[in-house]
Design an enzyme around this catalytic site. Structure first.
Site, PDB file in Angstrom:
ATOM      1  N   ASN A 110      47.623  -2.231  29.320  1.00 35.05           N
ATOM      2  CA  ASN A 110      46.528  -2.958  28.714  1.00 35.05           C
ATOM      3  C   ASN A 110      45.356  -2.942  29.684  1.00 35.05           C
ATOM      4  O   ASN A 110      45.530  -2.948  30.899  1.00 35.05           O
ATOM      5  CB  ASN A 110      46.924  -4.416  28.430  1.00 35.05           C
ATOM      6  CG  ASN A 110      47.774  -4.547  27.184  1.00 35.05           C
ATOM      7  OD1 ASN A 110      47.644  -3.760  26.238  1.00 35.05           O
ATOM      8  ND2 ASN A 110      48.652  -5.531  27.168  1.00 35.05           N
ATOM      9  N   LYS A 213      41.032  -1.797  22.286  1.00 35.49           N
ATOM     10  CA  LYS A 213      42.148  -2.721  22.546  1.00 35.49           C
ATOM     11  C   LYS A 213      41.717  -3.830  23.512  1.00 35.49           C
ATOM     12  O   LYS A 213      42.103  -4.995  23.368  1.00 35.49           O
ATOM     13  CB  LYS A 213      43.319  -1.944  23.127  1.00 35.49           C
ATOM     14  CG  LYS A 213      44.561  -2.805  23.474  1.00 35.49           C
ATOM     15  CD  LYS A 213      45.423  -3.062  22.275  1.00 35.49           C
ATOM     16  CE  LYS A 213      46.620  -3.966  22.623  1.00 35.49           C
ATOM     17  NZ  LYS A 213      47.589  -3.306  23.515  1.00 35.49           N
TER      18      LYS A 213
END
Length: 333
Positions: A110, A213
């Site tokens: 991430n 994201k």
């Protein structure tokens, strides 16, 4: 590219799911091993990996070779890291022991990855290193950005007990070369993972996927940790949702300043969050487990890259300061 030996380094939630699916899907066509630690490692050694997925009648139970020391494994054809961005630098030497000249490395991450500016053709900062993510440059020098295939995961996962991972659905994974090339290696790895029932979306613009994201991760993760709220409860609070939107807007502005293209605006991301349900973000999971928080790769890098590009990030700076102090106090216990 011949892919026979595959190691998942950091076989926690997503890493464990990858290991189990690859071992199950490829069978004797591949040798799958994992590097794990603690009670999770002990459980994998004793009973294997168990993956629980909603809608599946039975869990997936798979036996894989497991170790806490990468020196016990031979050099690999493919290494997939399940470690978070703030954990990777400490694993650089261990990862280096698994590499042969042709080995490719997939970092499931991430946020902004340590290799972000390698062969970047849009930002004007090609080959710039990020000491916030790679303090001593060990990832850059020992692993090498030229080995990396970027990965952006849309898959909720949680270790619900040692050796057992629960997924929140089937998930999907964007894979891309830092250069943007649709290379033969990218095609071979995508095909292999597809055979393991992992949904792969190859892309020539992996940085767009990273920033898209990150719009959510930079907001949802730290704010959920600060409030200890599940996703649905957090987004039902209009005042909190407004702060989420501010973080998203600042993140989008920084990404655009570096050349990223967004297919969704903030409103679209906020609207989609209404369908997330009672989900615990990964940062909230780590907070409750007393683990160090993944702050720097997410909100921290939005602030850092905002300064690099001259984009103001006042809300992100506030969230970063508060979450950093929360992390210190949580680890002080």
């Amino acid at each position: 590219m011949t892919i026979r030996d595959i190691c998942i380094y950091g076989a926690g939630a997503l890493g464990g799911a990858f290991a189990a699916k690859i071992a199950n899907g490829l069978g004797e066509d591949a040798t799958v091993s994992v590097v794990a630690r603690g009670a999770h490692l002990a459980a994998i050694r004793e009973k294997g990996l168990t993956i629980v997925t909603p809608g599946h009648e039975a869990p997936l139970d798979v036996q894989v070779a497991a170790t806490g020391d990468p020196r016990e494994l031979p050099a690999q054809d493919l290494v997939i890291t399940g470690l978070k961005g703030h954990q990777l630098a400490d694993a650089a030497e261990g990862l280096a022991r698994l590499l042969k000249p042709s080995t490719r490395v997939i970092n499931i991450l991430n946020g902004i990855p340590w290799w972000y500016f390698h062969r970047d053709q849009t930002s004007g900062h090609a080959e710039r290193q990020l000491p916030e993510l790679d303090p001593q440059g060990k990832l850059w020098s020992l692993v090498g950005p030229q080995r990396v295939i970027g990965c952006v995961a849309y898959q909720g996962a949680e270790v619900i007990e040692p050796g057992t991972v629960q997924l929140n659905g089937e998930g999907r994974f964007h894979l891309g070369e830092p250069s943007g090339e649709m290379s033969a290696d990218l095609a071979a790895i995508s095909e292999l993972l597809g055979r393991a029932d992992i949904t792969i979306l190859p892309t020539d613009r992996i940085r767009d996927a990273i920033w898209t994201k990150l719009m959510g991760n930079a907001a949802y993760n730290p704010i959920s940790a600060l409030t200890r709220a599940l996703m649905d409860n957090m987004m039902e609070n209009r005042a909190v949702a407004a702060q989420v939107a501010k973080v998203m807007g600042e993140t989008k502005a920084v990404g655009e300043a570096l050349g990223a293209v967004f297919k969704e605006d903030v409103d679209a991301q906020i609207n989609r969050a209404g369908g997330f349900g009672p989900v615990r973000t990964s940062m909230l999971q780590d907070l409750l487990a007393g683990k160090a928080l993944e702050i720097i790769p997410l909100t921290g890098m939005v602030v850092t890259l905002g300064k690099l590009t001259g984009v103001p990030t006042p809300t992100c700076e506030t969230v970063l300061a508060l979450t950093t102090q929360l992390d210190r106090e949580n680890l002080r216990k």
